[in-house]
Design an enzyme around this catalytic site. Sequence first.
Site, PDB file in Angstrom:
ATOM      1  N   HIS A 180     -15.746  -4.945   1.643  1.00 58.77           N
ATOM      2  CA  HIS A 180     -14.637  -5.646   0.828  1.00 58.77           C
ATOM      3  C   HIS A 180     -15.178  -6.060  -0.530  1.00 58.77           C
ATOM      4  CE1 HIS A 180     -10.512  -6.907   2.851  1.00 58.77           C
ATOM      5  NE2 HIS A 180     -11.091  -5.695   3.315  1.00 58.77           N
ATOM      6  N   HIS A 190     -11.867   1.579  11.243  1.00 51.57           N
ATOM      7  CA  HIS A 190     -10.946   0.613  11.344  1.00 51.57           C
ATOM      8  C   HIS A 190     -11.559   0.841  13.598  1.00 51.57           C
ATOM      9  CE1 HIS A 190      -7.486   0.116   9.179  1.00 51.57           C
ATOM     10  NE2 HIS A 190      -9.170  -1.294   8.799  1.00 51.57           N
TER      11      HIS A 190
END
EC number: 1.11.1.21
Length: 728
Positions: free
Chosen positions: A92, A255
């Site tokens: 992020h 993920h």
Amino acid sequence: MSNEGKCPFNHGKRNGTTNRDWWPNQLNLKILHQHSSEADPMDPGFDYAEAFNSLDLAAVKADLRALMTASQDWWPADFGHYGPFFVRMAWHSAGTYRTGDGRGGAGRGQQRFAPLNSWPDNVGLDKARRLIWPVKQKYGRKISWADLIVLTGNVALESMGFKTFGFAGGREDSWEPDEDVYWGMESTWLDDKRYSGDRQLETPLAAVQMGLIYVNPEGPNGNPDPLASARDIRETFARMAMNDEETVALIAGGHTFGKTHGAGDASHVGPEPEAAPLEQMGLGWKSSFGSGKAGDAIGSGLEVIWTSTPTQWSNNFFWNLFGYDWELTKSPAGAHQWQPKGGAGADSVPDPFEPGKRRVPTMLTSDIALRADPTYEKISRRFFENPNEFAEAFARAWFKLTHRDMGPRVRYLGPEVPSEELLWQDPIPMPDHPQVDEQDVSALKAKVLASGLSVSELVSTAWASASTFRGSDKRGGANGARVRLAPQKDWEVNQPAQLATVLEVLGALQVEFNRAATGGKQVSLADLIVIAGNAGVEQAAAAAGVEITVPFTPGRGDASAEQTDVDSMAVLEPIADGFRNYLKGAYTIPAEKLLIDKAQLLSLSAPEMTVLIGGLRVLGTNVGDSKHGVFTDRREVLTNDFFRNLLDMGTEWKPTSEANEAYEGRDRATGELKWLASRVDLVFGSHSQLRALSEVYGSEDSQQKFVRDFVAAWTKVMNADRFDIKHN
């Protein structure tokens, strides 16, 4: 009347009305002066590269590795391992980068500041940064927050069994929020006014909603449509400089680890860090649901665990994606997510906090998109069937994600810099021959000035070469001489026919010099383009009565077509260059605001921008030889005529059309047409701050100062991408 308890300052409880409140569309020059030395707590002369190179990187990594499994009671680690949390933190930090203007990214540690520290998509990352504070505290100025955040993500991956591609330090911290980054027009979190027409995303934005890093994991606006999600993913990741293969690798790789958090309704979650009470000490999103942490944590509202190996690298993401048929369900917080049909896969993934307890695997709409979209499906299935290829693709894509905004390899620091040269790094061959000296440069200037090329042609070509530089992601610039290659040679703003003529002449002079030079000495075309521009400036200054030598440092290389990604380079094409009075099309943003944006990307101050405009106008660098702003009858002479005539009250200005894009200046007494101007030209007489600067350069005693300041600003642009030399 008692004054007891009243604040003695008017700016205490209430904020006074600001200029921005009165005039919200006022030109903002503050972005040209952000991140000043006054905001920097480091000692004058502090050299971060030197400090980083003295760092024991292995020791830092060992400390970070130990931290991965040292779960803290105040914020326990999912599955007993902070690795997935730190991967998200690094992702992020870097994932705000967008190719449109090169802004965003991990390069300055901006995740510490508003608005990023309080974006909905960054919920919880305030805790991640606090967890690594002991490491930052231990090593202090030797490693920046910007570098540490990315390094922590790398170590997290390595601690979970993944082999990374490498790591480069060199990201210097900033000490205040970036004011130049446009994050969108929305005033409400997760709003998406950035779209128009058939879901056309506003340039230069990449994220789909205000406060998200990339796409909505539930699907567009929370609509759980995997194919619609795939469309958003492709657009957003392309604007982050990722192709389809890199996109699949990043989503699936990221993920593979960890989980999302949606144990309860979002109404339990308190304000973000910037709005949180003082006693929370910069932490936000305090939750009243249960303990507010561990198994009670609420983040995105999604409660997803993708794999059976959430703290270990594996191919299980694809095994689950293709091994089950998926159906829509909802998290405890009511968010759309997916689970295997018919109860399949029950008990196949671990619970993050209760040993022995098992759960059903779950996926996001943006994960199912990798199976629903035909192109993504082919790539995903190939990665599923070839796990080593997947690992290699993720390693390379992760390195690109976390290093994309660092610029050329010469800025990379540390022992883990990969030896492989990558095309997206815009490689430039380092000269391996003796460089030209002052005598050679003088001789080359004489040859250039005798070649028949005009001052305007010489200066325009050098500006075209150098002004592609973006201080945001450190791309572009004169080094590499890519102005002679596709796509730059064909850009309208570079006047291809004129450019080709100039480059042909300079190329012949380069060949002539290199053939005659002794001792292996050579001059690159990149250097010669700058030398030629400098020669033009010096001749124009001399014609104005000021003798000056433009500083020059050799050492630029010439990139090849094979070292140039045409599609990647295309994003550097300016839609506007006020320095050349150029607009590619009609825009809703006024030309003067586009000029400020261009100046900021060039790392120019307001005075530097002002003096360059005044000089370039009289030197004749306007695209198409436009007369707008050429307020002189001594073209190609470096006078301060632009300012003198701009400030002349004997001229009355009026727009030439209702568009208010072009203007004509007529003699107040006779009505005779004197000058033509653009919005960019007139703003230097209209805007109060810019007029104040123009008055400095338009004064009777300013000619020499004007030339000196122009040369200094010109040299700054010519050297903007010279990270191989020390800048004063």
